[in-house]
Design an enzyme around this catalytic site. Structure first.
Site, mmCIF file in Angstrom:
data_model
loop_
_atom_site.group_PDB
_atom_site.id
_atom_site.type_symbol
_atom_site.label_atom_id
_atom_site.label_comp_id
_atom_site.label_asym_id
_atom_site.label_seq_id
_atom_site.Cartn_x
_atom_site.Cartn_y
_atom_site.Cartn_z
ATOM 1 N N HIS A 363 24.971 -101.137 2.921
ATOM 2 C CA HIS A 363 25.857 -102.038 2.270
ATOM 3 C C HIS A 363 26.960 -102.914 1.838
ATOM 4 C CE1 HIS A 363 22.554 -100.254 -0.605
ATOM 5 N NE2 HIS A 363 22.771 -98.868 0.552
ATOM 6 N N LYS A 557 29.251 -108.432 -14.047
ATOM 7 C CA LYS A 557 28.833 -107.597 -12.549
ATOM 8 C C LYS A 557 30.739 -106.754 -12.439
ATOM 9 C CE LYS A 557 28.616 -111.559 -10.003
ATOM 10 N NZ LYS A 557 27.675 -111.608 -9.279
ATOM 11 N N ARG A 558 30.958 -105.390 -11.660
ATOM 12 C CA ARG A 558 31.825 -104.757 -11.476
ATOM 13 C C ARG A 558 32.929 -105.888 -11.205
ATOM 14 N NH1 ARG A 558 31.585 -99.426 -11.355
ATOM 15 N NH2 ARG A 558 33.973 -99.381 -11.195
ATOM 16 N N LYS A 563 34.432 -110.865 -5.471
ATOM 17 C CA LYS A 563 34.036 -110.896 -6.826
ATOM 18 C C LYS A 563 34.200 -111.984 -7.134
ATOM 19 C CE LYS A 563 31.490 -106.741 -6.620
ATOM 20 N NZ LYS A 563 29.572 -106.707 -7.124
ATOM 21 N N THR A 668 22.696 -108.478 -6.461
ATOM 22 C CA THR A 668 20.933 -108.526 -6.890
ATOM 23 C C THR A 668 21.037 -108.739 -8.158
ATOM 24 O OG1 THR A 668 21.317 -106.127 -7.490
ATOM 25 C CG2 THR A 668 19.968 -105.945 -5.075
ATOM 26 N N LYS A 672 18.313 -111.678 -11.023
ATOM 27 C CA LYS A 672 17.518 -111.390 -11.402
ATOM 28 C C LYS A 672 17.747 -112.597 -12.387
ATOM 29 C CE LYS A 672 18.962 -106.794 -10.956
ATOM 30 N NZ LYS A 672 20.164 -105.389 -11.406
HETATM 31 C C1 26V Z 1 31.243 -97.082 -2.523
HETATM 32 C C2 26V Z 1 32.121 -95.682 -2.392
HETATM 33 C C3 26V Z 1 33.176 -95.126 -1.437
HETATM 34 C C4 26V Z 1 33.230 -94.097 -1.758
HETATM 35 C C5 26V Z 1 33.776 -93.628 -3.004
HETATM 36 C C6 26V Z 1 32.874 -94.599 -4.118
HETATM 37 C C7 26V Z 1 31.754 -94.846 -3.919
HETATM 38 C C8 26V Z 1 30.783 -95.440 -4.873
HETATM 39 C C9 26V Z 1 30.120 -96.300 -4.499
HETATM 40 C C10 26V Z 1 30.018 -97.323 -2.931
HETATM 41 C C11 26V Z 1 29.495 -98.918 -2.559
HETATM 42 C C12 26V Z 1 29.724 -99.974 -1.893
HETATM 43 C C13 26V Z 1 28.809 -99.877 -1.546
HETATM 44 C C14 26V Z 1 28.169 -100.939 -3.087
HETATM 45 O O1 26V Z 1 27.991 -100.851 -3.946
HETATM 46 N N1 26V Z 1 27.313 -102.433 -2.160
HETATM 47 C C15 26V Z 1 26.820 -102.948 -2.623
HETATM 48 O O2 26V Z 1 25.233 -102.978 -2.496
HETATM 49 C C16 26V Z 1 24.298 -103.683 -3.567
HETATM 50 C C17 26V Z 1 22.917 -102.813 -2.961
HETATM 51 O O3 26V Z 1 22.823 -102.957 -1.806
HETATM 52 C C18 26V Z 1 24.601 -105.124 -3.067
HETATM 53 O O4 26V Z 1 23.899 -106.425 -3.369
HETATM 54 C C19 26V Z 1 25.935 -105.306 -2.871
HETATM 55 O O5 26V Z 1 26.355 -106.412 -2.997
HETATM 56 C C20 26V Z 1 26.794 -104.582 -2.377
HETATM 57 O O6 26V Z 1 28.231 -104.790 -2.692
#
Ligand code: 26V
Length: 826
Positions: A363, A557-558, A563, A668, A672
């Site tokens: 992701h 968004k975050r 971003k 995403t 929406k």
């Molecule tokens: C990564 C990490 C790293 C370790 C610590 C905690 C933590 C928590 C969440 C994440 C996830 C990062 C990746 C993420 O959220 N990607 C997003 O995924 C969406 C669904 O595929 C996508 O639409 C977004 O563009 C993307 O940033």
């Protein structure tokens, strides 16, 4: 109404009322005379839950008897939002509830609002998992979600004096949607050591011994499909001490505190969701969470498989496991451990089963988000797993060596163990090696992982292992539930809601009505009503009055530098300075705008917090400047979450998806917003590109540099002599630095990042075309007829972005599973 014969529902509204009254009086032990909205919410939920449970049991039985392949979706995050409204709509009984509640003196909207969001996720990744659950159930796939039952979800954001303050989100006070399964427990081991024994045949077996045990208790959440009786299961694990409530020895010795301490240490594992999004911090408790959840889930899956008495080689015909990012990668190692250490399979047989079972979704390409764990931590916490990882790596590197003899650098690059100080385990590499398919989440993103971060693995395994599955969203929550007015209007042209919401390509039917004046009028009225509702909310929560007639420009968004909310607020400042320099007559001609921001910053992300502070400081100045009036308002909405998204998104005219090209894997919310009749200003990034392909480039406001140019631009910032910052951006910086928005000191980090520290996210490179494109937006918006045409046309062409399409692709390309239709399903 069409569903009544298919799903165990209420006979009619009288039956529904009877059930609500029964729950108020017996389950809640209250009198109807003092039934407030909280109690009405509880009783309504319990009444609906009773209906769900029956179909849930039937679905589970059907799946067990059919004995067909299931998919297990492993995700550390499920950003579910509220459940009641969704349950009412999915089983088709909201109208019954509405009239029943009205008889009892309540408005259904008020009752729905009583529910606390289930916010067990950070952002896109967690919400995607929730949309997938809705689609899996709606399409009748035999599927389970596995996650953690955090006691605290993502923190609640408060804005105090313009700064973000984090408040714990204790959400479990009253949760009618979960069923504790005190009989479904798994004891999970940590620490300890490994001993090896050799039997008569010379076979060596490893034994993981000693250490601590923590108990996992299952909590099950029913997931109702839309317009089908199928109701799937989401199983969330909660941690508690393994042996009884206390250590009785310590308790009797008068050491009460430490006896309770053991229990608290165990409960800590599932206590809180890590609030980082796209940032890996390598904390021991996080790795403990991962193993705890993965081990409990795999034990459960294996237990279910063993009941079928099949041979182990049939495991991949019965089980598909999808890894939502690298967070559950330990499942690969754990399954290998179960097969070789506990079930006595040979390494090669076991490994072939493992590889056929798993699929891995990436992701993000951001290097700071790619998970790595130190070898030392592994050795301490999971000593046997570390040995297995070393063995996996050894066999893998031998395999690589056969195809790339003498290429020492290749071996170094792809090794699962990074030979750094300290040594690290690269989780993404482990996930690739242990899976049969790896996918990205939008076309550009899948191309980028194939050509950059996972390039070597494409050379090793060939291109077929790496596929794209473009993300999607559920139209049930993101249109039908969030925007009932628009959903009904579309339904009237697209074959009724129960059809187009199951086959979103039917949206294309509304393009036939694009010139129909009555349709267009209703369309515009719905948008205005949604904007008015948001304006009321803004007034109530911030005190600022905004005109629903203004252009609502939204970025929610975050908060993250990639971003580029900073670019947005710099653009807003530029607009403010421009308006200030104009005469009142000129200002009157300007397109009035409301710039709306929302989103959480990770608690330790200093720059993101500075961005929030600047947005609020600009708002405080602009919103109170009598020269400006309705021409410009700047709003930061506190605590953006799923239920706020359901209100904000339908009220947007223009939404911003302006990440540095190549950084946003998909996005995403872009889908929406367009589905709800708003247009996009955005960069050529993530799913924006496919949205453009679908809706046509005349219907989206694209700007900025392309992903392929990013490396060179960055290089030039650092080595290309002095880095030029656009004159309009310099004016913005000058205004901030002169104290226009409060102490310049407070925002110096944001300015120096762009001007002096290499501008990694290319704000200066894209700022000019961003402003030009915003001017174009104003021009187009002034011509409402053109604008509405673009909106209707875009919605008509959004069918591709249903998460149903996306789930069907996973089912066919990766999981090899078929739907299991209930007898009565349409
Ligand atoms: C990564 C990490 C790293 C370790 C610590 C905690 C933590 C928590 C969440 C994440 C996830 C990062 C990746 C993420 O959220 N990607 C997003 O995924 C969406 C669904 O595929 C996508 O639409 C977004 O563009 C993307 O940033």
């Amino acid at each position: 109404a069409w569903l009544k014969h298919q799903i165990t529902g209420f006979e009619d509204k009288d039956d529904f009322e009877k059930q609500v009254v029964r729950h108020v009086e017996t389950t809640l032990a209250r009198s109807m005379f003092n039934c407030d909205e909280t109690a009405a919410y509880a009783a309504t939920s319990l009444a609906f839950r009773d209906r769900l449970v029956i179909e849930w049991n039937r679905t589970q039985q059907r799946q067990t008897f059919a004995d067909s392949k299931r998919v297990y979706y492993l995700s550390l995050e499920f950003l579910m939002g509220r459940a009641l409204d969704n349950a009412m709509l999915n089983i088709g009984l909201k109208d019954v509830a509405q009239s029943g509640l009205s008889d009892l003196g309540f408005r259904v909207e008020d009752i729905i609002q009583q529910e606390h969001d289930a916010a067990l996720g950070n952002g896109g990744l967690g919400r995607l998992a929730a949309c997938f659950l809705d689609s899996l159930a709606s399409l009748n796939y035999p599927a389970w979600g596995y996650g953690l039952r955090y006691r605290y979800g993502i923190f609640k954001q408060e804005i105090i004096d313009g700064y973000q303050v984090e408040v714990p989100d204790y959400w479990l006070d009253f949760n009618p949607w979960e069923f504790p399964r005190h009989d479904v427990t798994v004891d999970i081991q940590f620490y300890g050591s490994v001993n090896k024994t050799t039997d008569d045949t010379g076979k060596i077996t490893a034994h993981w011994e000693g250490g601590d045990t923590v108990r996992a208790v299952a909590y099950d959440v029913p997931i109702p499909g839309f317009a089908t009786p199928s109701t799937n299961n989401l199983r969330l694990w909660s941690s508690k001490a393994a042996s009884g409530e206390f250590d009785f020895q310590k308790f009797n010795n008068g050491d009460y505190e430490s006896s309770v301490g053991d229990q608290q240490r165990a409960e800590t594992i599932s206590a809180v969701l890590y609030p980082n999004d796209n940032l890996d911090r390598g904390k021991e408790l996080r790795l403990k969470q991962q193993y705890f959840w993965v081990a409990a889930s795999l034990y459960d899956i294996v237990r279910r498989f063993k009941k079928t008495k099949r041979a182990w080689r049939e495991f991949p015909d019965q089980v598909a496991i999808q890894l939502n990012d690298t967070h559950p990668t330990l499942a690969i190692v754990e399954l290998q451990r179960i097969l070789i250490d506990l079930e006595g399979l040979d390494w090669d047989d076991a490994w072939s089963i493992v590889q056929k079972t798993f699929g891995y979704t990436n992701h993000t390409v951001l290097p700071e988000a790619l998970e790595k764990w130190s070898v030392g931590l592994f050795q301490h916490l999971l000593p046997r797993h570390l040995q297995i990882i070393y063995d996996i790596n050894m066999y893998f590197l031998q395999f690589v060596e056969r195809s790339f003899p003498q290429d020492r650098d290749m071996l170094r690059r792809v090794s699962i163990i990074e030979e750094s100080q300290p040594k690290m385990v690269r989780m993404a590499y482990l996930a690739i090696v242990g899976s049969h398919k790896v996918n990205g989440v939008a076309e550009l993103h899948s191309d980028l992982i194939r050509t950059t971060i996972f390039k070597d693995f494409v050379a090793i395994y060939g291109p077929d292992k790496f596929v794209n599955v473009t993300n999607g969203i559920t139209p049930r929550r993101w249109l039908h539930q969030a925007n009932p007015g628009l959903s009904d209007l579309i339904a009237s042209k697209a074959g009724g809601s129960e059809h187009f919401l199951k086959d979103l390509t039917l949206l294309n039917k509304i393009e036939l009505s694009v010139d129909d004046p009555a349709f267009r009028k209703e369309w515009a009225a719905i948008k205005l009503a949604n904007k008015t509702r948001l304006a009321d909310y803004i007034k109530a929560t911030t005190g600022v009055e905004v005109s629903p007639k203004a252009l609502f420009d939204v970025q929610v968004k975050r908060i993250h530098e990639y971003k580029r909310q900073q670019m947005n607020i710099f653009g807003v400042i530029h607009r403010y300075l421009t308006l200030k320099a104009q005469t009142p007559a000129e200002r009157k001609k300007a397109q009035p705008r409301v710039n709306i921001f929302g989103g959480k910053a990770a608690p330790g992300y200093w720059m993101a917090k500075q961005i929030i502070h600047l947005i609020n400081s600009v708002g405080a100045v602009v919103n109170n400047d009598p020269d400006i009036g309705d021409a410009l308002k700047v709003i930061f909405l506190e605590d953006y979450n799923v239920s706020k998204a359901e209100m904000i998104i339908p009220a947007s005219d223009l939404s911003e998806h302006i990440s540095t090209a190549g950084t946003e894997a998909s996005g995403t919310s872009n889908m929406k917003f367009v589905l709800n009749g708003g247009l996009i200003i955005g960069t050529c990034d993530g799913a924006n590109i496919e949205i453009t392909r679908e809706i046509g480039e005349e219907n989206i406001f694209l700007f900025g540099n392309l992903a392929e140019d990013v490396d060179d631009l960055r290089h030039n910032h650092t080595y290309g002599g002095d880095h030029k910052v656009d004159a309009s951006l310099q004016k913005v910086f000058a205004a901030i630095e002169s104290g226009t928005f409060g102490s310049a000191q407070d925002f110096s980090g944001m300015i120096t990042a762009v001007r002096d520290h290499g501008d990694f996210y290319l704000v200066s490179d894209d700022f000019h075309s961003y402003l030009e494109t915003q001017d174009l937006v104003d021009k187009v918006y002034a011509d409402q007829e053109t604008w509405v045409t673009k909106c209707i046309t875009s919605v008509a062409r959004m069918g591709f972005f249903s998460s149903d399409r996306c789930i069907n692709e996973y089912a066919e390309e990766i999981w090899n599973i078929e739907p299991l239709k209930p007898e009565s399903a349409a």
